[in-house]
Design an enzyme around this catalytic site. Structure first.
Site, PDB file in Angstrom:
ATOM      1  N   GLU A 150       0.830  -1.210   0.000  1.00 21.96           N
ATOM      2  CA  GLU A 150       0.000   0.000   0.000  1.00 21.96           C
ATOM      3  C   GLU A 150       0.861   1.254   0.000  1.00 21.96           C
ATOM      4  O   GLU A 150       1.672   1.484   0.902  1.00 21.96           O
ATOM      5  CB  GLU A 150      -0.964   0.025   1.186  1.00 21.96           C
ATOM      6  CG  GLU A 150      -1.908   1.227   1.089  1.00 21.96           C
ATOM      7  CD  GLU A 150      -3.060   1.213   2.075  1.00 21.96           C
ATOM      8  OE1 GLU A 150      -3.023   0.429   3.040  1.00 21.96           O
ATOM      9  OE2 GLU A 150      -4.010   2.005   1.865  1.00 21.96           O
ATOM     10  N   GLU A 244     -12.662   2.214   2.880  1.00 23.41           N
ATOM     11  CA  GLU A 244     -11.999   2.338   4.178  1.00 23.41           C
ATOM     12  C   GLU A 244     -12.348   3.698   4.777  1.00 23.41           C
ATOM     13  O   GLU A 244     -12.227   4.714   4.112  1.00 23.41           O
ATOM     14  CB  GLU A 244     -10.487   2.235   3.933  1.00 23.41           C
ATOM     15  CG  GLU A 244      -9.635   2.252   5.149  1.00 23.41           C
ATOM     16  CD  GLU A 244      -8.161   2.092   4.790  1.00 23.41           C
ATOM     17  OE1 GLU A 244      -7.504   1.268   5.420  1.00 23.41           O
ATOM     18  OE2 GLU A 244      -7.668   2.798   3.892  1.00 23.41           O
TER      19      GLU A 244
HETATM   20 MN    MN Z   1      -5.829   2.388   2.771  1.00 25.18          MN
END
Ligand code: MN
Length: 299
Positions: A150, A244
């Site tokens: 990420e 998210e």
């Molecule tokens: Mn994230």
């Protein structure tokens, strides 16, 4: 005909932890909204009851992905052998749990600590991280698991802040199952142009997080989601798209402090997540229509 992207929801919209009650509620709520998968936080692997979680997933009929960021004493991009060893151990432990639960993806800040650094990373630190991720990636490949590196903003790592750094990192690892994980909340801070960065990541993209500039309701911030979804569709991305969002109503310390959640943008995770699913489906549909029609030729 492209495959439908699986839509995911981060478990933190429901629960801060993963004891039996929290796990059961988070999985049931996610399935009830029609999501395909739940992303569970793997910061504390010892809290995960593997057999119980597997039964809840099977009963609900949804899939699982994991995300985590390494602790500062388990930083595989450091020059400290003990930290590197602990980080590799943590990652190996998560891969084993992911395998036992049939998780398809393990993603997040797997390549460094999840923290605000006060100095830049080093070439030696990145090389060390690449080596560890390659060894973990080989273990993950044996269980059919994709790793997502990420790319996050400068306040959460000093290693991968832009999509092009993510692509370079994955090229150096050199495994088909080690991919770039992009998150438009972070991209909005770091990229010159979010849509261009998605297109340039192309086939290296393996996981995608949606989140608005304020990490609240999708569409309630300043991110241009039309351009983002068009770029995802145009690049041929077929992987998961997971929403998210964080509220101190659910997550407590230490995450609240690391992420800087000082203002709550929602209190009702159910309403937030139902809206996120409709928003994502509508934008994906619009993007597919836009691209289909922009490609049609004269008859
Ligand atoms: Mn994230």
């Amino acid at each position: 005909m492209t495959m439908r992207n699986k839509l995911g929801l981060h478990g933190f919209v429901w629960e801060a932890g993963w004891n039996r009650e929290q796990c059961a509620r988070a999985i049931a709520n996610t399935a009830a909204l029609g999501y395909d998968l739940i992303e569970a936080c793997a910061l504390d692997p010892s809290s995960i009851d593997v057999d119980f979680t597997r039964r809840q997933l099977e009963a609900a009929g949804i899939g699982l992905t994991f995300s985590l960021g390494l602790a500062s004493d388990a930083d595989i991009s450091s020059n400290d052998d003990d930290k590197t060893r602990r980080g590799e151990q943590t990652l190996a432990e998560i891969i084993a749990i992911a395998r036992d639960l049939g998780a398809t993806h393990v993603c997040g800040i797997l390549y460094s600590a999840f923290q605000k650094y006060s100095i830049p990373t080093t070439a030696a630190g990145v090389a060390r991280s690449v080596d560890v991720v390659r060894r973990i990636g080989e273990k993950a490949a044996a269980s059919g698991i994709t790793l997502g590196m990420e790319v996050v903003n400068r306040y959460e790592t000093n290693v991968l802040n832009t999509a092009s750094q993510g692509v370079e990192f994955c090229r150096r690892v050199g495994l088909a199952n080690v991919k770039v994980h992009l998150d438009c909340y972070h991209m909005n801070i770091e990229e010159a142009d979010v849509a261009t960065a998605i297109l340039e990541t192309g086939p290296h993209l393996g996981y995608f997080h949606t989140g608005d500039s304020n990490r609240g309701y999708l569409g309630s911030g300043s991110i241009d989601f039309s351009r983002i979804f068009r770029a995802l569709v145009r690049s041929g991305y077929e992987g998961p798209i997971t929403f998210e969002s964080f509220s101190s109503k659910v997550v407590g310390q230490p995450l609240e402090g690391i992420l800087g959640i000082w203002r709550n943008l929602w209190e009702d995770g159910q309403d937030l997540s139902a809206h996120a699913k409709q928003f994502t489906e509508a934008h994906l549909k619009a993007a597919r229509e836009a691209i289909t029609h922009s490609q049609s030729s004269l008859v």
